[in-house]
Design a protein around this motif. Structure first.
Motif, mmCIF file in Angstrom:
data_model
loop_
_atom_site.group_PDB
_atom_site.id
_atom_site.type_symbol
_atom_site.label_atom_id
_atom_site.label_comp_id
_atom_site.label_asym_id
_atom_site.label_seq_id
_atom_site.Cartn_x
_atom_site.Cartn_y
_atom_site.Cartn_z
ATOM 1 N N PRO A 126 11.657 10.299 -7.614
ATOM 2 C CA PRO A 126 11.056 9.729 -6.405
ATOM 3 C C PRO A 126 10.121 8.592 -6.795
ATOM 4 N N GLY A 127 9.904 7.672 -5.879
ATOM 5 C CA GLY A 127 9.051 6.540 -6.201
ATOM 6 C C GLY A 127 8.389 5.932 -4.981
ATOM 7 N N GLY A 128 7.650 4.889 -5.261
ATOM 8 C CA GLY A 128 7.099 4.011 -4.241
ATOM 9 C C GLY A 128 7.450 2.591 -4.649
ATOM 10 N N PHE A 129 6.988 1.623 -3.880
ATOM 11 C CA PHE A 129 7.263 0.227 -4.196
ATOM 12 C C PHE A 129 5.977 -0.579 -4.181
ATOM 13 N N LEU A 130 5.851 -1.436 -5.164
ATOM 14 C CA LEU A 130 4.791 -2.436 -5.182
ATOM 15 C C LEU A 130 5.453 -3.770 -4.900
ATOM 16 N N LEU A 131 5.053 -4.403 -3.816
ATOM 17 C CA LEU A 131 5.674 -5.642 -3.355
ATOM 18 C C LEU A 131 4.681 -6.784 -3.416
ATOM 19 N N HIS A 132 5.012 -7.790 -4.199
ATOM 20 C CA HIS A 132 4.204 -9.002 -4.293
ATOM 21 C C HIS A 132 4.965 -10.158 -3.653
ATOM 22 N N LYS A 150 -4.187 4.053 -10.274
ATOM 23 C CA LYS A 150 -5.222 3.186 -10.817
ATOM 24 C C LYS A 150 -4.614 1.941 -11.478
ATOM 25 N N LEU A 151 -3.341 2.037 -11.872
ATOM 26 C CA LEU A 151 -2.671 0.895 -12.505
ATOM 27 C C LEU A 151 -2.238 -0.167 -11.499
ATOM 28 N N ILE A 152 -2.005 0.245 -10.249
ATOM 29 C CA ILE A 152 -1.428 -0.652 -9.251
ATOM 30 C C ILE A 152 -2.247 -1.932 -9.073
ATOM 31 N N PRO A 153 -3.567 -1.875 -8.877
ATOM 32 C CA PRO A 153 -4.314 -3.120 -8.660
ATOM 33 C C PRO A 153 -4.438 -3.992 -9.900
ATOM 34 N N LYS A 154 -4.074 -3.468 -11.068
ATOM 35 C CA LYS A 154 -4.121 -4.279 -12.277
ATOM 36 C C LYS A 154 -3.096 -5.410 -12.240
ATOM 37 N N TYR A 155 -2.074 -5.254 -11.385
ATOM 38 C CA TYR A 155 -1.052 -6.296 -11.242
ATOM 39 C C TYR A 155 -1.458 -7.351 -10.217
ATOM 40 N N GLY A 156 -2.522 -7.102 -9.479
ATOM 41 C CA GLY A 156 -2.976 -8.031 -8.447
ATOM 42 C C GLY A 156 -3.577 -7.273 -7.277
ATOM 43 N N LYS A 157 -4.452 -7.928 -6.554
ATOM 44 C CA LYS A 157 -5.138 -7.316 -5.407
ATOM 45 C C LYS A 157 -4.141 -6.820 -4.365
ATOM 46 N N ILE A 158 -4.375 -5.613 -3.842
ATOM 47 C CA ILE A 158 -3.531 -5.032 -2.804
ATOM 48 C C ILE A 158 -4.158 -5.316 -1.443
ATOM 49 N N ASP A 159 -3.405 -5.964 -0.579
ATOM 50 C CA ASP A 159 -3.914 -6.304 0.758
ATOM 51 C C ASP A 159 -3.729 -5.161 1.750
ATOM 52 N N LEU A 160 -2.680 -4.365 1.562
ATOM 53 C CA LEU A 160 -2.428 -3.211 2.429
ATOM 54 C C LEU A 160 -1.708 -2.138 1.623
ATOM 55 N N SER A 161 -2.146 -0.895 1.787
ATOM 56 C CA SER A 161 -1.446 0.244 1.201
ATOM 57 C C SER A 161 -0.876 1.104 2.320
ATOM 58 N N VAL A 162 0.404 1.417 2.241
ATOM 59 C CA VAL A 162 1.046 2.324 3.189
ATOM 60 C C VAL A 162 1.090 3.694 2.527
ATOM 61 N N ALA A 204 -5.592 10.895 0.418
ATOM 62 C CA ALA A 204 -5.277 9.483 0.676
ATOM 63 C C ALA A 204 -6.524 8.609 0.538
ATOM 64 N N ILE A 205 -7.681 9.168 0.880
ATOM 65 C CA ILE A 205 -8.929 8.424 0.687
ATOM 66 C C ILE A 205 -9.183 8.205 -0.805
ATOM 67 N N ILE A 206 -8.955 9.255 -1.608
ATOM 68 C CA ILE A 206 -9.094 9.109 -3.054
ATOM 69 C C ILE A 206 -8.100 8.075 -3.580
ATOM 70 N N ALA A 207 -6.863 8.131 -3.069
ATOM 71 C CA ALA A 207 -5.845 7.163 -3.483
ATOM 72 C C ALA A 207 -6.279 5.739 -3.180
ATOM 73 N N SER A 208 -6.855 5.543 -2.001
ATOM 74 C CA SER A 208 -7.284 4.187 -1.621
ATOM 75 C C SER A 208 -8.370 3.671 -2.555
ATOM 76 N N GLU A 209 -9.199 4.589 -3.075
ATOM 77 C CA GLU A 209 -10.228 4.195 -4.036
ATOM 78 C C GLU A 209 -9.606 3.807 -5.368
ATOM 79 N N LEU A 210 -8.611 4.580 -5.815
ATOM 80 C CA LEU A 210 -7.909 4.248 -7.058
ATOM 81 C C LEU A 210 -7.168 2.917 -6.932
ATOM 82 N N LEU A 211 -6.651 2.662 -5.752
ATOM 83 C CA LEU A 211 -5.890 1.432 -5.489
ATOM 84 C C LEU A 211 -6.786 0.223 -5.242
#
Length: 229
Positions: free
Chosen positions: A126-132, A151-163, A177-184
């Motif tokens: 299973p996965g998710g997608f990071l879209l730039h 925590k790795l996701i924002p290292k590729y660039g700022k995230i404008d919206l997380s679904v 999800a609140i914890i996830a948003s902090e990691l992101l």
């Protein structure tokens, strides 16, 4: 970039001239012909993105394929192979690098969940997608628990919206999800995968307040509602 919520974890992304449908599933098939939804899905759709193989994310792939025979389905290798055998054009990927598509750069990222089709066929990781894109960057979590890999996701660039899935039981609940948003490192969250079934019910008002109290904005859209990212 425009996002329109349709149902459960199904939403439409419009990126310039390209339209992407994410995890198509409508529990009540009459919804596919509902005036609110049909005005978005009756026009040409270019891509289907699938996060994993569970029926509440893939059940209506065939509906969109029949309406758009040249559609390209993007998912992990096993899911792509499954649908390729049904005649659908696919692009199989896995955890790894960004891949360039006409709509932007897409990276398949880790989700802590399971993945199998209703008939028991293995659905790969299973996965998710990071879209730039040239406009904005968004993270599509798929069904997952909170994981430190976020925590790795924002290292590729700022995230404008997380679904993010927020219904709990099978996925993150609101607290996770609140914890996830902090990691992101992302303050704007679109909640999905809630209230479809009894065991993923949430209190919408309380959930919005909980995010707000943590310096985050939780967006909960009704069917057919859109946001510009």
């Amino acid at each position: 970039m425009k996002l329109t919520f349709l149902y459960h974890s199904t939403y439409l992304l419009e990126i310039n001239k390209y339209k992407l449908i994410i995890d198509p599933f409508f529990y009540d098939k009459k919804l596919l012909y509902n005036n609110i939804i049909s005005k978005y899905i009756n026009n040409k759709i270019n891509y289907i993105l699938l996060t994993h193989a569970h029926y509440d994310h893939v059940d209506d792939v065939n509906f969109f394929y029949k309406k758009n025979p040249d559609i390209l389905l993007i998912s992990n290798y096993e899911i792509s192979s499954f649908f390729e055998k049904k005649g659908i054009k696919t692009y199989g990927i896995n955890y790894g690098s960004f891949i360039e598509f006409p709509f932007g750069l897409l990276k398949y990222v880790i989700a802590i969940h399971s993945s199998s089709f209703l008939n028991g066929t293995y659905g790969g990781n299973p996965g998710g997608f990071l879209l730039h894109t040239k406009e904005k960057n968004i993270y599509l979590s798929g069904d997952t628990s909170v994981t430190y890999d976020m925590k790795l996701i924002p290292k590729y660039g700022k995230i404008d919206l997380s679904v993010l899935s927020i219904g709990g039981t099978y996925t993150m609940g609101v607290e996770d999800a609140i914890i996830a948003s902090e990691l992101l490192k992302c303050d704007n969250i679109l909640g999905v995968h809630y209230n479809t079934f009894e065991n993923i019910k949430i209190d919408k008002k309380k959930s919005i307040e909980m995010f707000y109290n943590n310096g985050k904005r939780l967006i909960l859209l009704n069917t057919g509602e859109s946001i510009n990212i």
